[in-house]
Write an enzyme that holds these catalytic residues in place. Structure first.
Site, PDB file in Angstrom:
ATOM      1  N   ASP A  77       0.850  -1.186   0.000  1.00 54.30           N
ATOM      2  CA  ASP A  77       0.000   0.000   0.000  1.00 54.30           C
ATOM      3  C   ASP A  77       0.890   1.241   0.000  1.00 54.30           C
ATOM      4  O   ASP A  77       1.776   1.372   0.862  1.00 54.30           O
ATOM      5  CB  ASP A  77      -0.893   0.001   1.243  1.00 54.30           C
ATOM      6  CG  ASP A  77      -2.039   0.993   1.156  1.00 54.30           C
ATOM      7  OD1 ASP A  77      -1.793   2.136   0.726  1.00 54.30           O
ATOM      8  OD2 ASP A  77      -3.177   0.635   1.518  1.00 54.30           O
ATOM      9  N   LEU A  94      -0.748   5.548 -10.193  1.00 57.37           N
ATOM     10  CA  LEU A  94      -2.161   5.311 -10.483  1.00 57.37           C
ATOM     11  C   LEU A  94      -2.851   4.690  -9.265  1.00 57.37           C
ATOM     12  O   LEU A  94      -3.901   4.060  -9.388  1.00 57.37           O
ATOM     13  CB  LEU A  94      -2.327   4.385 -11.689  1.00 57.37           C
ATOM     14  CG  LEU A  94      -2.159   4.993 -13.083  1.00 57.37           C
ATOM     15  CD1 LEU A  94      -0.706   5.381 -13.362  1.00 57.37           C
ATOM     16  CD2 LEU A  94      -2.623   4.014 -14.160  1.00 57.37           C
ATOM     17  N   ASN A 120       5.237   9.695  -0.443  1.00 53.12           N
ATOM     18  CA  ASN A 120       6.157   8.550  -0.476  1.00 53.12           C
ATOM     19  C   ASN A 120       6.788   8.376  -1.851  1.00 53.12           C
ATOM     20  O   ASN A 120       7.993   8.119  -1.986  1.00 53.12           O
ATOM     21  CB  ASN A 120       5.428   7.273  -0.064  1.00 53.12           C
ATOM     22  CG  ASN A 120       5.132   7.223   1.417  1.00 53.12           C
ATOM     23  OD1 ASN A 120       5.787   7.879   2.230  1.00 53.12           O
ATOM     24  ND2 ASN A 120       4.131   6.436   1.796  1.00 53.12           N
ATOM     25  N   ARG A 127      14.981  10.668  -4.383  1.00 55.42           N
ATOM     26  CA  ARG A 127      16.193   9.900  -4.053  1.00 55.42           C
ATOM     27  C   ARG A 127      16.898   9.393  -5.305  1.00 55.42           C
ATOM     28  O   ARG A 127      18.129   9.344  -5.349  1.00 55.42           O
ATOM     29  CB  ARG A 127      15.837   8.712  -3.149  1.00 55.42           C
ATOM     30  CG  ARG A 127      15.514   9.084  -1.722  1.00 55.42           C
ATOM     31  CD  ARG A 127      15.566   7.876  -0.796  1.00 55.42           C
ATOM     32  NE  ARG A 127      14.626   6.838  -1.161  1.00 55.42           N
ATOM     33  CZ  ARG A 127      13.355   6.806  -0.749  1.00 55.42           C
ATOM     34  NH1 ARG A 127      12.879   7.787   0.014  1.00 55.42           N
ATOM     35  NH2 ARG A 127      12.561   5.819  -1.098  1.00 55.42           N
ATOM     36  N   TYR A 166     -12.015  12.098  -2.876  1.00 59.26           N
ATOM     37  CA  TYR A 166     -11.341  11.837  -4.152  1.00 59.26           C
ATOM     38  C   TYR A 166     -10.986  13.146  -4.849  1.00 59.26           C
ATOM     39  O   TYR A 166      -9.826  13.368  -5.219  1.00 59.26           O
ATOM     40  CB  TYR A 166     -12.239  10.989  -5.043  1.00 59.26           C
ATOM     41  CG  TYR A 166     -11.614  10.564  -6.342  1.00 59.26           C
ATOM     42  CD1 TYR A 166     -10.599   9.610  -6.359  1.00 59.26           C
ATOM     43  CD2 TYR A 166     -12.038  11.098  -7.553  1.00 59.26           C
ATOM     44  CE1 TYR A 166     -10.019   9.204  -7.556  1.00 59.26           C
ATOM     45  CE2 TYR A 166     -11.471  10.700  -8.747  1.00 59.26           C
ATOM     46  CZ  TYR A 166     -10.465   9.758  -8.748  1.00 59.26           C
ATOM     47  OH  TYR A 166      -9.884   9.365  -9.933  1.00 59.26           O
ATOM     48  N   ARG A 207     -19.150   2.826 -12.346  1.00 54.79           N
ATOM     49  CA  ARG A 207     -19.022   3.828 -13.393  1.00 54.79           C
ATOM     50  C   ARG A 207     -20.037   3.541 -14.505  1.00 54.79           C
ATOM     51  O   ARG A 207     -20.434   2.408 -14.745  1.00 54.79           O
ATOM     52  CB  ARG A 207     -17.596   3.878 -13.923  1.00 54.79           C
ATOM     53  CG  ARG A 207     -16.671   4.584 -12.944  1.00 54.79           C
ATOM     54  CD  ARG A 207     -15.249   4.677 -13.436  1.00 54.79           C
ATOM     55  NE  ARG A 207     -14.490   3.475 -13.131  1.00 54.79           N
ATOM     56  CZ  ARG A 207     -13.161   3.405 -13.169  1.00 54.79           C
ATOM     57  NH1 ARG A 207     -12.464   4.465 -13.516  1.00 54.79           N
ATOM     58  NH2 ARG A 207     -12.533   2.283 -12.877  1.00 54.79           N
TER      59      ARG A 207
END
Length: 354
Positions: A77, A94, A120, A127, A166, A207
Site C-alpha cells: 500500500d 495510479l 512517499n 532519491r 477523491y 461507473r
C-alpha cells in the site's frame, strides 16, 4: 515490506537486464488502467514493477504479463513506507480507487492514498532522480461552470461532500507534485483523466459504462441517475494510455496538468440507448435520484495535448463499446449479442467532432 509475487532482474541467456528503457514502477498496477499501462511499458522495452494493495486491483488483470521476464509485482500500500530496496527510473502513480462506490467506501484511506502515497512516491523520485507521472482526474473541476474544461480552469468543487475525498485528494496531490518540482527540481508529469472505459473495468465499479453494459447483458433495468441529460465524454483505454506515454516522453515537462480525454460529448441517455441497441438487450431504462455533487457536464479541452503532444483519441465510442462489451460478456459467462445499425453508425458524430 511488500510481498514480491515474482521478481526478475536478468535475461537468462545474456545475464544482462532485459529492459532497454530502464525500470518503471506502476502503482495501482493491477487495476484497470494500471494493468494496461504495465503491458504498454513492457512492450516499449521497460522492466516493470507493479505495486498494488489489491483492494480494487485484480491479479487476473496481470495474467497476460505475469510470466514476462521483465515484470514483477509487489503487494503493498503506497500509504505505508515503500520497500527500501526499490530503485526505479520512472514512476507512474495510479494508486487510488477511481469509482465512487470504491473511493467512498473508505474516504479517509482514499485521501491518505492521494496525499501520503504521493509524498512517499515523490520522495522515491527525489532519491533516485526519477521522472514521475501522476494520474489526476477531471474531478478536480468538480461540477464545472466553464465548458469545455481547459487546464487553466480552477474548478467548482465541494470541499466537504461525499465525493470530496477523491476530488480534493487529487487536487492536493497535484499541489504536492508541483511543489516538489519547484523545490527539488523533480521532473513531474500530471494528466487529468476524463471518463475512461474498456476491458478490465470491474462489473461493480459503479461507473456508467460498466454499469450500463453489465445491466444490459444481464437483462436488468438500466439505471439512469437524474434525467440523463447530464453529459460525459468517453475515452477508450488504449487512447488514454497513449496519452500517458506521450506526456511522459515529451522533451519538456509541461508546467501544468494536461487534460487527457475524448472531447466528443454524449448525454447519459444517449449512452444508455446506445448500449441497449448494441447488446440487443430488453432492459428498460429507469431513473433514480441524482447523487450529490454529480457533475452536469464534463468535456475536456484537449488543445494543449493536440498541439504539444500530437495526441488525440482515435477510438470511436461504438468501436470501444464493442471491445468492452465482449470483455464483460466473457466475464459474465457469455451471452450472444448483435450490433444494431444505430450502434454501428454511432461513430459518425465522433469522426466529425474530431
Amino acid at each position: 515490506m511488500g510481498r514480491v509475487i515474482k521478481v526478475l532482474r536478468l535475461d537468462t541467456k545474456s545475464g544482462r537486464r532485459r529492459a532497454d528503457r530502464g525500470r518503471a514502477l506502476v502503482t495501482g498496477g493491477a487495476g484497470f488502467l494500471g494493468s494496461h499501462l504495465c503491458e504498454r511499458l513492457l512492450g516499449n522495452g521497460y522492466e516493470v514493477i507493479a505495486l498494488d494493495n489489491f483492494h480494487t486491483g485484480k491479479k487476473y488483470n496481470l495474467a497476460g504479463i505475469e510470466r514476462d521476464a521483465a515484470f514483477s509485482c509487489i503487494k503493498h500500500d503506497v500509504v505505508d513506507a515503500l520497500p527500501q530496496d526499490l530503485v526505479v527510473d520512472e514512476i507512474y502513480n495510479l494508486a487510488c480507487p477511481a469509482s465512487p462506490p470504491h473511493y467512498q467506501a473508505d474516504p479517509i484511506h482514499t485521501f491518505k492514498t492521494n496525499v501520503f502515497g504521493s509524498i512517499n512516491l515523490l520522495e522515491l523520485a527525489r532519491r533516485h532522480e526519477a521522472k514521475i507521472f501522476q494520474a489526476s482526474t477531471s474531478e478536480v473541476y468538480g461540477d464545472p461552470l466553464v465548458h469545455p474544461q481547459p487546464e487553466g480552469y480552477f474548478g467548482n468543487v465541494n470541499t466537504h461532500g461525499p465525493r470530496s475525498c477523491y476530488d480534493e485528494g487529487k487536487r492536493s496531490a497535484e499541489t504536492l507534485f508541483y511543489d516538489y518540482s519547484r523545490t527539488y527540481g523533480i521532473d513531474v508529469r500530471v494528466a487529468r483523466i476524463f471518463n475512461t472505459y474498456g476491458p478490465r473495468m470491474q462489473p461493480d465499479d459503479g461507473r456508467v459504462v460498466s454499469n450500463f453494459i453489465v445491466q444490459a447483458l444481464r437483462g436488468d433495468d438500466i439505471t439512469v441517475y437524474g434525467s440523463g441529460s447530464q453529459t460525459r465524454s468517453f475515452c477508450f483505454v488504449d487512447d488514454l494510455i497513449e496519452g500517458f506515454i506521450r506526456l511522459v516522453n515529451a522533451p519538456e515537462a509541461p508546467q501544468h496538468p494536461v487534460n487527457i480525454g475524448n472531447p466528443v460529448e454524449f448525454t447519459i441517455m444517449e449512452l444508455a440507448e446506445l448500449v441497449i441497441d448494441y447488446t440487443n438487450s430488453r432492459s428498460r431504462i429507469v431513473h433514480r435520484p441524482l447523487p450529490v455533487d454529480d457533475p452536469k457536464q464534463r468535456k475536456p479541452d484537449i488543445s494543449f495535448a493536440r498541439e504539444h503532444l500530437g495526441w488525440e483519441p482515435k477510438v470511436a465510442l461504438a468501436e470501444g463499446l464493442a471491445h468492452t462489451t465482449a470483455y464483460f460478456d466473457a466475464l459474465l459467462g457469455g451471452r450472444k449479442f448483435a450490433t444494431s445499425q444505430r450502434a454501428r453508425t454511432a461513430s459518425v458524430r465522433e469522426v466529425v467532432a474530431l
